[in-house]
Write a protein that holds these residues in place. Structure first.
Motif, PDB file in Angstrom:
ATOM      1  N   LEU B 235     -16.874  11.061  13.232  1.00  0.00           N
ATOM      2  CA  LEU B 235     -17.065  12.321  13.945  1.00  0.00           C
ATOM      3  C   LEU B 235     -18.378  12.956  13.490  1.00  0.00           C
ATOM      4  N   ASN B 260     -17.609  12.428  20.320  1.00  0.00           N
ATOM      5  CA  ASN B 260     -17.034  13.312  19.295  1.00  0.00           C
ATOM      6  C   ASN B 260     -18.079  14.108  18.555  1.00  0.00           C
ATOM      7  N   GLY B 358     -10.397  16.109  13.013  1.00  0.00           N
ATOM      8  CA  GLY B 358      -9.536  14.992  13.388  1.00  0.00           C
ATOM      9  C   GLY B 358      -8.271  14.898  12.556  1.00  0.00           C
TER      10      GLY B 358
END
Lengths: 441, 448
Positions: B235, B260, B358
């Motif tokens: 990410l 992301n 996440g």
């Protein structure tokens, strides 16, 4: 060479960018006149809290009356009425130490006017460099901070601070009636993790700074004596010496000295110095005041503490000690004001006070620390810091307790001026909450 | 005596650390995802939330906390911090994708305890913003009391990497070292080149793995990391301020199919909120910091509200050892600057940062099966008068106001002779800007 040339162009571009934007507050004009604030809960700070009304005339609070009292709020020439039902009137908040007006953009040094060259420059006047059009000013005043001490910073004697109201088109219009030179009291020990000086050098530097301070003070006393003699005999003054001229009112006890001091042992040394030199002092910063609260109280030196929202100074300290510091000092009997030491976020003053209130100071004392206490410390207790008849009309009307984060400030009066409740930050909100055009061209 | 106290405190901490079962009774639960439940109990077993209901009977051996009159919210999450790491910036190249702050975790950082005392249980320990592509970051749990750095890691949290736009990398590399990027034009090309190189590296390995090529390419950790980003395994958390640079990076990412991203700081995010929402980018912002450098001069404290109202998943972060101690207060500022509801405000320091890291399946709300991370307050956490009482991580009480030692350090140096006084903040405000520039040599920062 090429590298330098490009840098100059970049710098010039940046400056151009700054000047075109810094010089506009982009708000509506403030309005002046007679105002009656009705049906409010009035938190006077000095005379209790009650339902009632406040009248403003000629920039002054011309009347404060309780609901149902017989005082008639009649004004010649009419008045603008503000129905503040369900709302609260508080005195305008006073931040006891900031760089507001003296700094615009942190990383752009040419917009930083609080740090002049030199170690002994008490004649540098903060008021001279206050930019009435700083974008910071509307942003912060609409949060309810009406008055702030604009402070120079840097060396041993970095200049003379000035108390300003956060409205006006010239520094003189903004001036709130208090000035005093600042002394950054010689600090012992290392200045931070990055300080690589040896223990010996640290000690030497401290001794050097102390010697310098005492030499300056001895000279300032002599200079003042000579000046007094010259004045008494109606003789011409000695040559141009603005540094000494700036310290004379302090030597004569006509003006206090603002002493920035944080570490416990330094505070003790400063108390001793103040007593030896017979100086009228105000301590600022005072991060470790909690360790020596009794001593400060005994010396009867008022303090301007802060920032409260700060980490403790030692890894071994209790986590909450910075929040608790103002309360510990107040309980010991010290007169306490609170500062943010901020430039662009002076608006967080009520939250610095709010954390102090929560961690031991209590709401009433914390409120005093940003209203009547700084007013009194600055010798303006009869003009500022509470809702009383005859005082300067610096007040705010808000939806609740100003320490509570979600409380909205709805009206701000400074010197009787009804301040427009907007700043560049609110205007950006208005423009961008629902942007037009959105995603289409 | 002092030594005895120290040993005693150590024993207490360890003792507390052993329990992973706890029942918190009669509190007001702010679940974030399922409303506010008054007078309700929450049971944690083996470090996970196992039941939320009224009148839960304490299973034997389970510690019970009576939280009557208290508010219980999920442990607060900070999506931008530098706590618990010994090195922040590897400021030696515009792309340092190969370095990782997790190599040097420091469980003795008292900042971790102070953050716990503000209800924060998880933080994103980030690389700094000196480089366009910075190092990889580490999501840590505030397990204060552990001595093994490994125990700080949040196992299972996705890999993250720091990117940075604007003045910081331009100053460090462009101004300081005479390397691209010196401008926001250069910035774009550094990213395009990094992704192109990563793509080529990935293609070369694909060719080798499919047998098309007989010799394997030389292993390169930096390029491997770029390839992992392209594959969606990492990410991106990108330090950014201005609207134009945000649009630029979204363009570059679109070209490489990377989705992301959380923009960090993103002070001008409010100007391009619809574009951020359409891209699916997240935003992690300051509550009110501005004006510490030119690129944040046109900021507004209403940023978080504008972003949220435009549908961007938004969090409020600290990037500061000080601010992290009162993120609940920073979240409350969204009610002054924009009238967000209590739940919308609290999402900004719980489930939203969890989504951005996440880890929203594990933390960020009070739900059965999630980690037993709680922050217990004596008043509503959005009130200025709220004081955190207990902070629980994985069912361990890691901060307890009733059991709070004056000196909480775990690694006192007995040979220490100098007064350990540190001038933490000579100036309120943030004149040096964000905390992301730690470890960048002074001469680099101040060279013009």
């Amino acid at each position: 060479m090429k590298y330098l040339y490009i840098n100059i162009i970049v710098l010039a571009g940046l400056l151009l960018g700054c000047t075109s934007s810094i010089h506009s507050q982009i708000t509506k004009k403030a309005s002046y006149g007679n105002f009656i604030i009705k049906n409010a809960t009035i938190v006077t700070v000095t005379k209790g809290t009650f339902e009632g009304s406040v009248t403003i005339q000629d920039g002054i609070i011309s009347g404060v009356s309780k609901s149902g009292s017989k005082d008639k709020t009649v004004m010649e020439g009419g008045a603008t009425i503000i129905d503040a039902k369900g709302m609260y009137v508080y005195p305008g908040m006073i931040d006891g130490g900031t760089h507001i007006g003296l700094g615009e953009i942190g990383a752009v040094s040419l917009t930083q006017d609080y740090n002049e060259l030199g170690d002994f420059i008490p004649h540098m006047q903060a008021l001279t460099a206050v930019n009435p059009s700083s974008v910071n000013i509307p942003v912060n005043r609409i949060a309810g901070v009406t008055t702030a001490l604009a402070c120079p910073d840097g060396g041993l004697f970095p200049g003379t601070a000035a108390l300003i109201h956060l409205h006006g088109y010239t520094p003189e219009q903004m001036f709130a009636g208090f000035k005093a030179p600042i002394l950054n009291f010689p600090a012992s020990g290392k200045r931070g993790r990055w300080d690589r000086r040896s223990e010996e050098d640290v000690k030497k530097d401290e001794e050097k700074a102390n010697k310098k301070l005492n030499d300056i003070w001895t000279k300032a006393k002599q200079y003042t004596k000579i000046d007094s003699l010259a004045t008494a005999k109606n003789k011409k003054k000695a040559g141009f010496n603005p540094q000494m001229d700036a310290l004379m009112p302090v030597i004569r006890n006509e003006m206090p000295l603002l002493i920035v001091v944080n570490k416990d042992s330094d505070i003790k040394a400063a108390i001793k110095w103040v007593e030896t030199q017979n100086v009228k002092a105000i301590f600022m910063g005072v991060a470790e005041g909690w360790r020596v609260a009794e001593e400060i109280a005994k010396a009867e030196i008022p303090v301007i503490v802060g920032p409260v929202l700060d980490n403790p100074r030692r890894a071994s300290d209790p986590y909450e000690i910075n929040y608790a510091n103002p309360g510990i000092l107040a309980k010991a009997g010290v007169q306490v004001a609170i500062r943010t030491n901020e430039t662009e976020n002076v608006r967080n003053l009520p939250y610095n006070a709010g954390f102090a209130a929560t961690y031991g100071m209590g709401i009433d004392e914390a409120l005093k620390a940003i209203t009547i206490n700084p007013a009194q410390i600055f010798g303006l207790g009869d003009k500022l810091g509470s809702i009383e008849k005859g005082k300067i009309a610096n007040l705010i009307i808000c939806t609740g307790d100003p320490f509570e984060t979600k409380t909205d400030v709805k009206h701000v009066f400074i010197n009787g001026w009804n301040i427009p409740m907007e700043s560049r930050q609110t205007l950006l909100y208005d423009e961008f909450l629902d942007r037009s055009p959105g995603m289409n061209k | 005596m002092k030594r005895l106290l120290f040993i005693l405190s150590f024993v207490i901490i360890c003792h507390v650390g052993y329990s992973q079962d706890i029942l918190v009774k009669n509190g007001t639960l702010i679940t974030i995802t399922d409303g506010v439940k008054e007078n309700t109990d929450i049971l944690i077993r083996n470090g996970k939330i196992s039941q939320i209901a009224k009148g839960i009977k304490a299973p034997s051996g389970v510690e019970v906390i009576d939280a009557e009159g208290m508010y219980i919210m999920p442990g607060i999450i900070d999506a931008h911090s530098h706590l618990g790491i010994d090195a922040v910036n590897e400021a030696t190249d515009p792309n340092t994708a190969h370095v990782w702050v997790g190599d040097a975790l420091n469980p003795y950082d008292v900042g971790i305890y102070r953050a716990l005392a503000g209800g924060v249980t998880t933080s994103h320990a980030m690389h700094g913003s000196a480089n366009a592509v910075g190092g990889q970051c580490e999501t840590i749990k505030h397990r204060w009391g552990v001595h093994d750095p490994e125990e700080l890691r949040m196992i299972g949290a996705p890999r993250t990497i720091k990117f940075a736009l604007g003045e910081n990398p331009m100053r460090v590399h462009g101004e300081g070292r005479g390397l691209t990027p010196r401008t926001r034009m250069g910035m774009e090309q550094v990213f395009r080149k990094s992704f192109a190189d990563g793509q080529a590296y990935m293609d070369a390995w694909n060719d080798y793995n499919s047998g098309k090529v007989k010799t394997p390419p030389a292993y390169d950790l930096k390029m491997q990391t770029m390839a992992d980003i392209l594959k969606g395994e990492i990410l991106i958390h990108c330090h950014s301020y201005r609207a134009d640079e945000i649009l630029m990076l979204m363009d570059v990412l679109s070209d490489y199919g990377v989705k992301n991203i959380t923009f960090q700081h993103v002070n001008e995010g409010f100007k391009v909120a619809p574009e951020l929402a359409a891209f699916g980018a997240h935003a992690s912002v300051f509550s009110d910091w501005w004006a510490y450098k030119f690129e944040v001069y046109y900021s507004t404290a209403y940023n978080a509200t504008i972003l949220a109202k435009n549908g961007v998943v938004t969090s409020i972060n600290s990037d500061s050892r000080e601010l992290i101690r009162h993120l609940y207060h920073e979240a409350a500022k969204t009610q002054k600057y924009g009238d967000l509801s209590d739940n919308e405000a609290l999402k900004m320091i719980t489930i939203n940062p969890a989504i951005q890291l996440g880890i929203d399946k594990e933390v960020g709300s009070l739900e059965k099966g999630k980690d037993g991370d709680l922050a217990i307050f004596n008043k509503h956490p959005l009130s200025i008068y709220a004081i955190p009482q207990k902070t629980i991580v994985d069912g361990h009480i890691r901060f307890d106001i009733d059991n709070d030692m004056d000196d909480i350090r775990l690694d006192v140096d007995p040979t220490e002779t100098i007064p350990a006084y540190i001038e933490t903040q000579s100036h309120g405000g943030h004149s040096c800007g964000d905390g992301c520039m730690q470890g960048v040599a002074e001469h680099l920062l101040h060279k013009h």
